[in-house]
Every structure is written in C-alpha cells, then in structure tokens.
Scaffold this active site. Sequence first.
Site, PDB file in Angstrom:
ATOM      1  N   ASN A 195      68.678  -3.330  48.931  1.00 35.16           N
ATOM      2  CA  ASN A 195      67.108  -3.035  48.706  1.00 35.16           C
ATOM      3  C   ASN A 195      66.533  -2.843  47.171  1.00 35.16           C
ATOM      4  O   ASN A 195      65.811  -3.168  46.797  1.00 35.16           O
ATOM      5  CB  ASN A 195      66.480  -1.771  49.661  1.00 35.16           C
ATOM      6  CG  ASN A 195      66.348  -2.272  50.950  1.00 35.16           C
ATOM      7  OD1 ASN A 195      65.850  -3.224  51.210  1.00 35.16           O
ATOM      8  ND2 ASN A 195      66.445  -1.112  51.995  1.00 35.16           N
TER       9      ASN A 195
ATOM     10  N   HIS B 119      62.854  -5.221  49.162  1.00 27.82           N
ATOM     11  CA  HIS B 119      62.977  -4.958  50.565  1.00 27.82           C
ATOM     12  C   HIS B 119      62.633  -6.284  51.680  1.00 27.82           C
ATOM     13  O   HIS B 119      63.162  -6.226  52.758  1.00 27.82           O
ATOM     14  CB  HIS B 119      61.497  -3.955  51.300  1.00 27.82           C
ATOM     15  CG  HIS B 119      61.908  -2.705  50.764  1.00 27.82           C
ATOM     16  ND1 HIS B 119      62.691  -1.772  51.382  1.00 27.82           N
ATOM     17  CD2 HIS B 119      61.431  -1.994  49.542  1.00 27.82           C
ATOM     18  CE1 HIS B 119      62.584  -0.472  50.645  1.00 27.82           C
ATOM     19  NE2 HIS B 119      62.050  -0.857  49.513  1.00 27.82           N
TER      20      HIS B 119
ATOM     21  N   ASP C   9      65.194  -6.595  54.630  1.00 29.15           N
ATOM     22  CA  ASP C   9      64.661  -6.780  55.968  1.00 29.15           C
ATOM     23  C   ASP C   9      65.375  -8.323  56.660  1.00 29.15           C
ATOM     24  O   ASP C   9      65.522  -8.362  57.748  1.00 29.15           O
ATOM     25  CB  ASP C   9      63.283  -7.146  56.031  1.00 29.15           C
ATOM     26  CG  ASP C   9      62.316  -5.822  55.797  1.00 29.15           C
ATOM     27  OD1 ASP C   9      63.051  -4.774  56.067  1.00 29.15           O
ATOM     28  OD2 ASP C   9      61.347  -5.930  55.796  1.00 29.15           O
TER      29      ASP C   9
ATOM     30  N   ASP D 142      69.225   1.609  58.417  1.00 29.40           N
ATOM     31  CA  ASP D 142      70.357   0.789  58.564  1.00 29.40           C
ATOM     32  C   ASP D 142      71.386   1.247  59.812  1.00 29.40           C
ATOM     33  O   ASP D 142      72.622   0.914  59.531  1.00 29.40           O
ATOM     34  CB  ASP D 142      70.783   0.320  57.333  1.00 29.40           C
ATOM     35  CG  ASP D 142      71.579   1.536  56.567  1.00 29.40           C
ATOM     36  OD1 ASP D 142      71.263   2.898  56.832  1.00 29.40           O
ATOM     37  OD2 ASP D 142      72.448   1.336  55.694  1.00 29.40           O
TER      38      ASP D 142
END
Length: 227
Positions: free
Chosen positions: A84, A89, A93, A120
Amino acid sequence: MLQAPHAPHSWAPWQQPETEALWARIAHLEAYARELEAELDRARHCPVTGLWTRGAWEREARQIVATGPAVVLLADLDGFKPVNDRYGHDTGDAVLRIVGRRITTWCASLKAVAGRLGGDEFAVVLPAGPRLAGNVDDLREAVAVPVRHGGHTVSVGVSIGIGRCRSGWSGDSAARLSSALKSADEAMYREKAVHHGGVLRDRRGRPVARPDTAPEPAVVPALVIEG
C-alpha cells in the site's frame, strides 16, 4: 325448495380496483423485501474480497463449531503494508481481492468457511480432519504466489495460527470459537515473529521491541517490472 336465481357475473373479484391495488401493494412489498435481502447480503460480504465480514463469519463459524471438533485458522499477510505504501491502495486492493479468491478456492474442497476480519487479516473455520498441516502449507503456498497488477508483480507472504475447538470442551459454540480464535491469534504472532527474524510486530507491521532496541526496517515486497 325454491332458490333465488343467480345473478350473472361479468367480473371476477381479482379484477376489481380494490383487489388490483392490493396485488400491486403485495408486489411492491415483495420487491422491497428482495431489495432488503440483497442489501443484507452485501453487508455480510466484504466488497473487496467477497468473503464474509467478521460478524457474518462468526455466525457461520459457530454453526460449524457446534457440530463437532473444528479448527480455526487466523491468517495475517506478511509484507502487505509496504504494498500500500509504495504502490498505492489500488494495488493493495488487487492483492486482497486475489488472495480472497485463493482462500475461497482452498476452502471449497475442505468444507471450510473464510472471512475477512479487517485489513489484511483473514479467518477460516473447518471441521477437524486429517492432513491439517499439509493443508495449511497448501494455503501458504497459494497466498504466496506473486500477484500481477498494473504493470508489475508484487509478492506477499502469510503467517497462519491454528486454534482447535474440541467437542468435549465445556461452553457453548460462541465461547469455544472465541477460545480457538485467541489460541490462533497467539500462534499467528509467534509465526509472524519468526518470519520477521524474531522481531515481533503489531497489527500494523511495526516492530514491538525494547526501548533500547532499534526497530528493524520494514520488509519491502519484490517488484518485477513487466516489459
């Protein structure tokens, strides 16, 4: 006995305005109920991974625990935060989405149920059975396969803790599940410490060390630029 003559009927009751309005109202309520059910189903599933959310997973897990001996796995990705931080992001994702699919595939043959607890971190519950260690190793290998996204490939690992729900243990299914989750959480952090060279890290990947000990640098996942 004389009977009154039947009056001719040129209409059926369901053709009257009042009845038609009632049927229209029923149809509207049915459509609304379907919409509410769809909203509830979306609320029960993580929009990124498609897995159960925490509350929904715990409800499903309690049903499995109530039927007999069960095993709870708590999985936390290794090296996910740098994904990230470095790649954004959107890539993060993508990793979560693909990991979710891999966990779902792994669960299918084992009658297991998986959920995303947040961030996570993932949880799995399955009936106790043979070859647990081998199955867990299969899950580790599946998660560790590099993910290709946005012109590059990133790799993450996973630390997995195991907790057991034994059928002879006192307490209801909720208490047994809670106890197994606690054991799995402790085991997962022990494994994560090994993966980080013996340095225990918190849920954000930050080293938990003595004040006089310098934190270990964060692990950066491999990056392979695709031609």
